[in-house]
Design a protein around this motif. Structure first.
Motif, PDB file in Angstrom:
ATOM      1  N   ASP A  84      -6.046   1.929   9.474  1.00 55.44           N
ATOM      2  CA  ASP A  84      -5.023   3.193   9.431  1.00 55.44           C
ATOM      3  C   ASP A  84      -4.539   3.647   8.275  1.00 55.44           C
ATOM      4  O   ASP A  84      -3.287   4.035   7.926  1.00 55.44           O
ATOM      5  CB  ASP A  84      -3.905   3.068  10.481  1.00 55.44           C
ATOM      6  N   ILE A  85      -5.467   3.610   7.081  1.00 56.79           N
ATOM      7  CA  ILE A  85      -4.892   3.851   5.656  1.00 56.79           C
ATOM      8  C   ILE A  85      -5.786   5.406   5.452  1.00 56.79           C
ATOM      9  O   ILE A  85      -6.825   5.216   5.163  1.00 56.79           O
ATOM     10  CB  ILE A  85      -5.191   2.978   4.552  1.00 56.79           C
ATOM     11  N   ALA A  86      -5.263   6.311   5.914  1.00 57.10           N
ATOM     12  CA  ALA A  86      -5.729   7.481   5.608  1.00 57.10           C
ATOM     13  C   ALA A  86      -5.934   7.919   3.955  1.00 57.10           C
ATOM     14  O   ALA A  86      -7.184   8.345   3.846  1.00 57.10           O
ATOM     15  CB  ALA A  86      -5.160   8.705   6.280  1.00 57.10           C
ATOM     16  N   LYS A  87      -4.954   7.889   3.264  1.00 56.24           N
ATOM     17  CA  LYS A  87      -5.088   7.981   1.686  1.00 56.24           C
ATOM     18  C   LYS A  87      -4.593   6.754   0.896  1.00 56.24           C
ATOM     19  O   LYS A  87      -3.510   6.203   1.427  1.00 56.24           O
ATOM     20  CB  LYS A  87      -4.412   9.146   1.240  1.00 56.24           C
ATOM     21  N   LEU A  88      -5.194   6.448   0.079  1.00 53.35           N
ATOM     22  CA  LEU A  88      -4.634   5.511  -0.797  1.00 53.35           C
ATOM     23  C   LEU A  88      -4.274   6.022  -2.271  1.00 53.35           C
ATOM     24  O   LEU A  88      -5.048   6.799  -2.883  1.00 53.35           O
ATOM     25  CB  LEU A  88      -5.821   4.385  -1.170  1.00 53.35           C
ATOM     26  N   HIS A  89      -3.049   5.599  -2.485  1.00 61.39           N
ATOM     27  CA  HIS A  89      -2.319   6.187  -3.729  1.00 61.39           C
ATOM     28  C   HIS A  89      -1.976   5.287  -4.637  1.00 61.39           C
ATOM     29  O   HIS A  89      -1.990   5.310  -5.911  1.00 61.39           O
ATOM     30  CB  HIS A  89      -1.024   7.233  -3.344  1.00 61.39           C
ATOM     31  N   SER A  90      -1.688   4.128  -4.112  1.00 61.85           N
ATOM     32  CA  SER A  90      -1.485   2.729  -4.953  1.00 61.85           C
ATOM     33  C   SER A  90      -1.684   1.592  -3.971  1.00 61.85           C
ATOM     34  O   SER A  90      -1.557   1.662  -2.820  1.00 61.85           O
ATOM     35  CB  SER A  90       0.022   2.975  -5.470  1.00 61.85           C
ATOM     36  N   ILE A  91      -1.821   0.640  -4.783  1.00 64.45           N
ATOM     37  CA  ILE A  91      -2.162  -0.700  -4.091  1.00 64.45           C
ATOM     38  C   ILE A  91      -1.634  -1.669  -5.285  1.00 64.45           C
ATOM     39  O   ILE A  91      -1.943  -1.889  -6.479  1.00 64.45           O
ATOM     40  CB  ILE A  91      -3.630  -1.175  -3.831  1.00 64.45           C
ATOM     41  N   GLU A  92      -0.520  -2.661  -4.727  1.00 66.03           N
ATOM     42  CA  GLU A  92      -0.227  -3.527  -5.532  1.00 66.03           C
ATOM     43  C   GLU A  92      -0.305  -4.971  -4.644  1.00 66.03           C
ATOM     44  O   GLU A  92      -0.281  -5.279  -3.422  1.00 66.03           O
ATOM     45  CB  GLU A  92       1.475  -3.711  -5.301  1.00 66.03           C
ATOM     46  N   VAL A  93      -1.266  -5.944  -5.439  1.00 64.90           N
ATOM     47  CA  VAL A  93      -1.465  -7.350  -4.679  1.00 64.90           C
ATOM     48  C   VAL A  93      -0.369  -8.455  -5.525  1.00 64.90           C
ATOM     49  O   VAL A  93      -0.449  -8.401  -6.863  1.00 64.90           O
ATOM     50  CB  VAL A  93      -2.829  -7.675  -5.272  1.00 64.90           C
ATOM     51  N   ILE A  94       0.227  -9.098  -4.747  1.00 63.67           N
ATOM     52  CA  ILE A  94       0.879 -10.406  -5.114  1.00 63.67           C
ATOM     53  C   ILE A  94      -0.060 -11.638  -4.613  1.00 63.67           C
ATOM     54  O   ILE A  94      -0.198 -11.634  -3.642  1.00 63.67           O
ATOM     55  CB  ILE A  94       2.244 -10.304  -4.768  1.00 63.67           C
ATOM     56  N   ASN A  95      -0.453 -12.426  -5.536  1.00 62.47           N
ATOM     57  CA  ASN A  95      -1.294 -13.443  -5.236  1.00 62.47           C
ATOM     58  C   ASN A  95      -0.700 -14.751  -5.954  1.00 62.47           C
ATOM     59  O   ASN A  95      -0.993 -14.981  -7.282  1.00 62.47           O
ATOM     60  CB  ASN A  95      -2.636 -13.117  -5.548  1.00 62.47           C
ATOM     61  N   THR A  96       0.148 -15.426  -5.308  1.00 66.71           N
ATOM     62  CA  THR A  96       0.403 -16.855  -5.796  1.00 66.71           C
ATOM     63  C   THR A  96      -0.159 -17.968  -5.222  1.00 66.71           C
ATOM     64  O   THR A  96       0.253 -19.119  -5.427  1.00 66.71           O
ATOM     65  CB  THR A  96       2.064 -16.817  -5.613  1.00 66.71           C
ATOM     66  N   CYS A  97      -1.218 -17.769  -4.581  1.00 63.08           N
ATOM     67  CA  CYS A  97      -2.155 -18.846  -4.060  1.00 63.08           C
ATOM     68  C   CYS A  97      -2.350 -19.965  -4.860  1.00 63.08           C
ATOM     69  O   CYS A  97      -3.046 -19.816  -6.008  1.00 63.08           O
ATOM     70  CB  CYS A  97      -3.357 -18.178  -3.432  1.00 63.08           C
ATOM     71  N   LEU A  98      -2.097 -21.342  -4.678  1.00 64.58           N
ATOM     72  CA  LEU A  98      -2.601 -22.371  -5.518  1.00 64.58           C
ATOM     73  C   LEU A  98      -1.962 -22.607  -6.771  1.00 64.58           C
ATOM     74  O   LEU A  98      -1.880 -23.526  -7.417  1.00 64.58           O
ATOM     75  CB  LEU A  98      -4.085 -22.390  -5.763  1.00 64.58           C
ATOM     76  N   ILE A  99      -1.099 -21.565  -7.294  1.00 67.60           N
ATOM     77  CA  ILE A  99      -0.683 -21.643  -8.590  1.00 67.60           C
ATOM     78  C   ILE A  99       0.392 -22.823  -8.574  1.00 67.60           C
ATOM     79  O   ILE A  99       0.426 -23.573  -9.698  1.00 67.60           O
ATOM     80  CB  ILE A  99       0.095 -20.335  -8.998  1.00 67.60           C
ATOM     81  N   ARG A 100       1.169 -22.988  -7.489  1.00 70.73           N
ATOM     82  CA  ARG A 100       2.558 -24.099  -7.643  1.00 70.73           C
ATOM     83  C   ARG A 100       1.422 -25.414  -8.126  1.00 70.73           C
ATOM     84  O   ARG A 100       2.147 -26.203  -8.858  1.00 70.73           O
ATOM     85  CB  ARG A 100       2.998 -24.160  -6.381  1.00 70.73           C
ATOM     86  N   ASP A 101       0.587 -25.785  -7.360  1.00 74.22           N
ATOM     87  CA  ASP A 101      -0.027 -26.885  -7.546  1.00 74.22           C
ATOM     88  C   ASP A 101      -1.403 -27.140  -8.733  1.00 74.22           C
ATOM     89  O   ASP A 101      -1.503 -28.276  -9.091  1.00 74.22           O
ATOM     90  CB  ASP A 101      -0.800 -27.458  -6.239  1.00 74.22           C
ATOM     91  N   ILE A 151       0.878  -1.103   0.048  1.00 79.60           N
ATOM     92  CA  ILE A 151      -0.048  -0.067  -0.008  1.00 79.60           C
ATOM     93  C   ILE A 151       0.882   1.339   0.049  1.00 79.60           C
ATOM     94  O   ILE A 151       1.678   1.279   0.764  1.00 79.60           O
ATOM     95  CB  ILE A 151      -0.904   0.048   1.437  1.00 79.60           C
ATOM     96  N   ASN A 152       0.709   2.132  -1.001  1.00 76.69           N
ATOM     97  CA  ASN A 152       1.368   3.289  -0.944  1.00 76.69           C
ATOM     98  C   ASN A 152       2.969   2.888  -0.909  1.00 76.69           C
ATOM     99  O   ASN A 152       4.017   3.627  -0.206  1.00 76.69           O
ATOM    100  CB  ASN A 152       1.095   4.295   0.222  1.00 76.69           C
ATOM    101  N   ASN A 153       3.368   2.012  -1.509  1.00 74.45           N
ATOM    102  CA  ASN A 153       4.619   1.538  -2.099  1.00 74.45           C
ATOM    103  C   ASN A 153       5.177   0.887  -0.526  1.00 74.45           C
ATOM    104  O   ASN A 153       6.393   0.984  -0.420  1.00 74.45           O
ATOM    105  CB  ASN A 153       5.737   2.876  -2.449  1.00 74.45           C
ATOM    106  N   LYS A 154       4.354   0.523   0.216  1.00 67.40           N
ATOM    107  CA  LYS A 154       5.033  -0.126   1.501  1.00 67.40           C
ATOM    108  C   LYS A 154       4.427  -1.348   1.687  1.00 67.40           C
ATOM    109  O   LYS A 154       3.052  -1.438   1.741  1.00 67.40           O
ATOM    110  CB  LYS A 154       4.716   0.943   2.712  1.00 67.40           C
ATOM    111  N   LEU A 155       4.815  -2.445   1.850  1.00 70.51           N
ATOM    112  CA  LEU A 155       4.600  -3.897   2.270  1.00 70.51           C
ATOM    113  C   LEU A 155       3.711  -3.782   3.384  1.00 70.51           C
ATOM    114  O   LEU A 155       4.493  -3.593   4.591  1.00 70.51           O
ATOM    115  CB  LEU A 155       5.450  -4.729   2.137  1.00 70.51           C
ATOM    116  N   ILE A 156       2.500  -3.897   3.607  1.00 70.23           N
ATOM    117  CA  ILE A 156       1.685  -3.686   4.953  1.00 70.23           C
ATOM    118  C   ILE A 156       1.149  -5.265   5.149  1.00 70.23           C
ATOM    119  O   ILE A 156       0.438  -5.832   4.404  1.00 70.23           O
ATOM    120  CB  ILE A 156       0.595  -2.725   4.767  1.00 70.23           C
TER     121      ILE A 156
END
Length: 165
Positions: A116-133, A89-94
């Motif tokens: 406690d996220i006052a403003k949202l400027h960017s959101i990055e999602v990493i989702n590797t769930c179940l991909i391996r299998d 969130i906002n360039n910080k892993l939260i």
């Protein structure tokens, strides 16, 4: 008489083939609630898929959503999600808070929250769930924030989504 059986089988096989097909999909909904200064996340997966992966990872039998379910199932879920589902969130892993889970037929829904996220400027999602299998696993991410809605389709090649405001 025999020809009727063959015609019946000829018509039945395509129908059965379509119903047996297995889809490997998860759905994640992320909502930024500005008034509450929070990001609320609902992540749904098929129970048999997550159970297969967790059993394989932990060399155990968890019996998810049964009366014999492992007592510490939430710990297994938390560990897995922390390793395979990350938000920047906002360039910080939260880190997010694991609120809980809910079973609905053959789906498990996880409820997560970041506060406690006052403003949202960017959101990055990493989702590797179940991909391996599961080779055909697709993780759908729906983000609703700052009056904007965006959907991402993640898979083995593209497991990261970024939305800037």
């Amino acid at each position: 008489m025999k020809s009727k059986k063959y015609v019946f089988l000829f018509l039945l096989i395509p129908l059965v083939a379509f119903t047996i097909h297995k889809y490997y999909i998860s759905l994640c909904e992320i909502d930024f609630i500005e008034e509450k200064k929070s990001i609320q996340i609902t992540l749904g997966m098929f129970i048999d898929d997550i159970e297969f992966t967790l059993n394989k990872d932990n060399n155990t039998t968890l019996n998810i959503a049964t009366k014999n379910e492992a007592q510490k199932i939430d710990e297994y879920f938390k560990t897995y999600l922390n390793n395979h589902f990350k938000l920047t969130i906002n360039n910080k892993l939260i880190p997010y808070k694991y609120i809980g889970k809910e079973y609905d037929d053959d789906i498990v829904r996880f409820y997560l929250e970041i506060v406690d996220i006052a403003k949202l400027h960017s959101i990055e999602v990493i989702n590797t769930c179940l991909i391996r299998d599961f080779e055909d696993q697709q993780n759908i991410i729906k983000i609703s924030a700052n009056k904007k809605n965006k959907t991402f389709y993640l898979d083995k090649k593209t497991y990261k989504a970024l939305l800037k405001f």
